[in-house]
Design a protein around this motif. Structure first.
Motif, PDB file in Angstrom:
ATOM      1  N   PRO A  53       0.811  -1.222   0.000  1.00 44.07           N
ATOM      2  CA  PRO A  53       0.000   0.000   0.000  1.00 44.07           C
ATOM      3  C   PRO A  53       0.845   1.274   0.000  1.00 44.07           C
ATOM      4  N   MET A  54       1.994   1.257   0.688  1.00 44.86           N
ATOM      5  CA  MET A  54       2.866   2.424   0.699  1.00 44.86           C
ATOM      6  C   MET A  54       3.507   2.635  -0.671  1.00 44.86           C
ATOM      7  N   LEU A  55       3.882   1.545  -1.329  1.00 45.30           N
ATOM      8  CA  LEU A  55       4.420   1.636  -2.687  1.00 45.30           C
ATOM      9  C   LEU A  55       3.394   2.253  -3.625  1.00 45.30           C
ATOM     10  N   HIS A  56       2.153   1.785  -3.505  1.00 46.66           N
ATOM     11  CA  HIS A  56       1.071   2.292  -4.356  1.00 46.66           C
ATOM     12  C   HIS A  56       0.910   3.801  -4.179  1.00 46.66           C
ATOM     13  N   GLN A  57       0.988   4.263  -2.945  1.00 46.56           N
ATOM     14  CA  GLN A  57       0.827   5.681  -2.665  1.00 46.56           C
ATOM     15  C   GLN A  57       1.957   6.505  -3.281  1.00 46.56           C
ATOM     16  N   ILE A  58       3.178   5.990  -3.205  1.00 47.35           N
ATOM     17  CA  ILE A  58       4.315   6.706  -3.779  1.00 47.35           C
ATOM     18  C   ILE A  58       4.181   6.802  -5.296  1.00 47.35           C
ATOM     19  N   ILE A  59       3.805   5.707  -5.943  1.00 51.16           N
ATOM     20  CA  ILE A  59       3.638   5.720  -7.400  1.00 51.16           C
ATOM     21  C   ILE A  59       2.552   6.717  -7.796  1.00 51.16           C
ATOM     22  N   LYS A  60       1.442   6.734  -7.069  1.00 53.64           N
ATOM     23  CA  LYS A  60       0.372   7.704  -7.356  1.00 53.64           C
ATOM     24  C   LYS A  60       0.875   9.134  -7.202  1.00 53.64           C
ATOM     25  N   GLN A  61       1.663   9.391  -6.159  1.00 52.90           N
ATOM     26  CA  GLN A  61       2.198  10.742  -5.953  1.00 52.90           C
ATOM     27  C   GLN A  61       3.135  11.136  -7.081  1.00 52.90           C
ATOM     28  N   PHE A  62       3.988  10.215  -7.495  1.00 48.93           N
ATOM     29  CA  PHE A  62       4.922  10.519  -8.582  1.00 48.93           C
ATOM     30  C   PHE A  62       4.189  10.822  -9.886  1.00 48.93           C
ATOM     31  N   LEU A  63       3.062  10.188 -10.080  1.00 53.31           N
ATOM     32  CA  LEU A  63       2.290  10.424 -11.299  1.00 53.31           C
ATOM     33  C   LEU A  63       1.419  11.672 -11.203  1.00 53.31           C
ATOM     34  N   GLN A  64       0.744  11.833 -10.073  1.00 50.08           N
ATOM     35  CA  GLN A  64      -0.318  12.832  -9.981  1.00 50.08           C
ATOM     36  C   GLN A  64       0.056  14.105  -9.234  1.00 50.08           C
ATOM     37  N   GLN A  65       1.054  14.048  -8.337  1.00 49.19           N
ATOM     38  CA  GLN A  65       1.394  15.230  -7.560  1.00 49.19           C
ATOM     39  C   GLN A  65       2.656  15.931  -8.043  1.00 49.19           C
ATOM     40  N   VAL A  66       3.337  15.353  -9.015  1.00 46.40           N
ATOM     41  CA  VAL A  66       4.511  16.001  -9.602  1.00 46.40           C
ATOM     42  C   VAL A  66       4.038  16.923 -10.722  1.00 46.40           C
ATOM     43  N   GLN A  67       4.582  18.104 -10.751  1.00 43.52           N
ATOM     44  CA  GLN A  67       4.182  19.103 -11.753  1.00 43.52           C
ATOM     45  C   GLN A  67       4.975  18.858 -13.047  1.00 43.52           C
ATOM     46  N   TRP A  68       4.498  17.907 -13.829  1.00 41.35           N
ATOM     47  CA  TRP A  68       5.219  17.501 -15.038  1.00 41.35           C
ATOM     48  C   TRP A  68       5.112  18.530 -16.153  1.00 41.35           C
ATOM     49  N   GLY A  69       4.022  19.276 -16.180  1.00 37.07           N
ATOM     50  CA  GLY A  69       3.826  20.208 -17.286  1.00 37.07           C
ATOM     51  C   GLY A  69       3.509  19.463 -18.572  1.00 37.07           C
ATOM     52  N   GLU A  70       3.888  20.041 -19.702  1.00 38.92           N
ATOM     53  CA  GLU A  70       3.629  19.418 -21.007  1.00 38.92           C
ATOM     54  C   GLU A  70       4.777  18.471 -21.350  1.00 38.92           C
ATOM     55  N   LEU A  71       4.443  17.199 -21.550  1.00 39.42           N
ATOM     56  CA  LEU A  71       5.445  16.201 -21.913  1.00 39.42           C
ATOM     57  C   LEU A  71       4.995  15.422 -23.137  1.00 39.42           C
ATOM     58  N   ASP A  72       5.941  15.104 -24.004  1.00 36.78           N
ATOM     59  CA  ASP A  72       5.657  14.179 -25.105  1.00 36.78           C
ATOM     60  C   ASP A  72       5.775  12.735 -24.600  1.00 36.78           C
ATOM     61  N   PHE A  73       6.802  12.472 -23.781  1.00 34.45           N
ATOM     62  CA  PHE A  73       7.036  11.130 -23.257  1.00 34.45           C
ATOM     63  C   PHE A  73       7.282  11.186 -21.754  1.00 34.45           C
ATOM     64  N   LEU A  74       6.616  10.302 -21.031  1.00 38.53           N
ATOM     65  CA  LEU A  74       6.934  10.061 -19.630  1.00 38.53           C
ATOM     66  C   LEU A  74       7.413   8.616 -19.542  1.00 38.53           C
ATOM     67  N   VAL A  75       8.709   8.428 -19.289  1.00 44.52           N
ATOM     68  CA  VAL A  75       9.308   7.100 -19.188  1.00 44.52           C
ATOM     69  C   VAL A  75       9.265   6.670 -17.721  1.00 44.52           C
ATOM     70  N   VAL A  76       8.847   5.444 -17.475  1.00 46.04           N
ATOM     71  CA  VAL A  76       8.765   4.930 -16.104  1.00 46.04           C
ATOM     72  C   VAL A  76       9.731   3.755 -15.974  1.00 46.04           C
ATOM     73  N   ASP A  77      10.773   3.946 -15.161  1.00 40.06           N
ATOM     74  CA  ASP A  77      11.742   2.889 -14.892  1.00 40.06           C
ATOM     75  C   ASP A  77      11.194   1.994 -13.784  1.00 40.06           C
ATOM     76  N   LEU A  78      10.749   0.810 -14.153  1.00 41.79           N
ATOM     77  CA  LEU A  78      10.118  -0.106 -13.204  1.00 41.79           C
ATOM     78  C   LEU A  78      11.159  -0.879 -12.409  1.00 41.79           C
ATOM     79  N   PRO A  79      10.772  -1.375 -11.230  1.00 39.56           N
ATOM     80  CA  PRO A  79      11.663  -2.305 -10.530  1.00 39.56           C
ATOM     81  C   PRO A  79      11.682  -3.635 -11.264  1.00 39.56           C
ATOM     82  N   PRO A  80      12.719  -4.460 -11.020  1.00 43.88           N
ATOM     83  CA  PRO A  80      12.719  -5.789 -11.652  1.00 43.88           C
ATOM     84  C   PRO A  80      11.580  -6.640 -11.115  1.00 43.88           C
ATOM     85  N   GLY A  81      11.197  -7.624 -11.907  1.00 45.15           N
ATOM     86  CA  GLY A  81      10.159  -8.547 -11.456  1.00 45.15           C
ATOM     87  C   GLY A  81       8.769  -8.141 -11.898  1.00 45.15           C
TER      88      GLY A  81
END
Length: 276
Positions: free
Chosen positions: A109-137
């Protein structure tokens, strides 16, 4: 009285201003997934695209070191996070917020919250590509990601060895199960060329291309095993920054194929939407 949740958005929601979200994954650690993610992001930025990068490997956040930027991000507006800019790429990482050698110990649940924050609470502005480096597995982070934002597609990274490819196939199946299209496969640390010109096949070069063919997926390219790629990551100067080096050209070619694949998928999606 209205029912609980009525009128609330259901399912993954697009990020305002972000055109394409591309996940980079692998079935196992040690194949250079973060190296490929960072150099892909830098290569896309060099092509003139507006690029963001999320370091979603919460337990092993190496992106700040590889991009050579470790300052804490600023908080702006109403509790929004300003991403750090390095080499033309906006990025966020738990390594910026909790730097040093202290491990992150947390449950799903804590991981889920961090991922949501990185997606929704970061001020990304206008982007053509958002690359997400996933953990292994094939764990919690991928599930959190696909539940939060629609992914355009995923890139699978592997070496050519049978052991690595066994786990890469699990990553392929994982993305299939969560209905994420795989853009293609990348073979990292493919071959090694010695100073005298001798070519060493360290990890079974060509195995990833063969696997891509078996699954009917594009092979996006290979990157040879080169100490300069490691040195660039250690110094915060990704190999893709070079203009004439062989490794920079390999990463640039992969980036161009990713762009091509993403545009194909977008065109297909538009065709489907036009059908009445």
């Amino acid at each position: 009285m209205a029912a609980h949740g009525q009128g609330m958005p259901q399912g993954p929601q697009p990020l305002p201003g972000v055109q394409y979200v591309v996940a980079v994954g692998s079935g196992k650690g040690g194949v250079g997934k973060t190296t490929v993610s960072v150099n892909l992001a830098v290569s896309l930025a060099k092509l003139g695209y507006r690029v963001g990068l999320i370091d979603a490997d919460i337990y092993g956040p190496n992106v700040p070191m590889m991009l050579g930027a470790t300052r804490q991000p600023n908080i702006v507006g109403e509790n929004r996070i300003e991403p750090v800019l390095a080499h033309g790429v906006k990025f966020i990482s738990i390594g910026l917020i909790s730097p040093g050698d202290k491990p992150m110990v947390m449950r799903g649940p804590m991981l889920h919250q961090i991922i949501k924050q990185f997606l929704q609470q970061v001020q990304w502005g206008e982007l053509d590509f958002l690359v997400v480096d996933l953990p292994p597995g094939t764990g919690d982070v991928v599930i959190s990601l696909v539940q939060t934002v629609p992914l355009t597609g995923a890139v699978i990274v592997s070496t050519g060895s049978s052991v690595a490819l066994q786990d890469a196939r699990k990553a392929l199946e994982m993305f299939h199960q969560v209905n994420v299209e795989v853009l293609g496969l990348v073979e990292n640390m493919s071959q090694m060329t010695l100073p005298d010109g001798t070519v060493l096949d360290v990890f079974g070069a060509g195995g990833t291309a063969q696997t891509a063919k078996q699954y009917g997926l594009p092979f996006l390219g290979s990157v040879d095993l080169d100490p300069r790629v490691r040195e660039g990551g250690d110094r915060g100067l990704p190999a893709a920054l070079g203009d004439e080096s062989a490794r920079a050209k390999e990463f640039a070619a992969i980036a161009l194929k990713v762009v091509e694949r993403v545009q194909e998928i977008a065109a297909k999606s538009e065709d489907v939407l036009e059908i009445r």
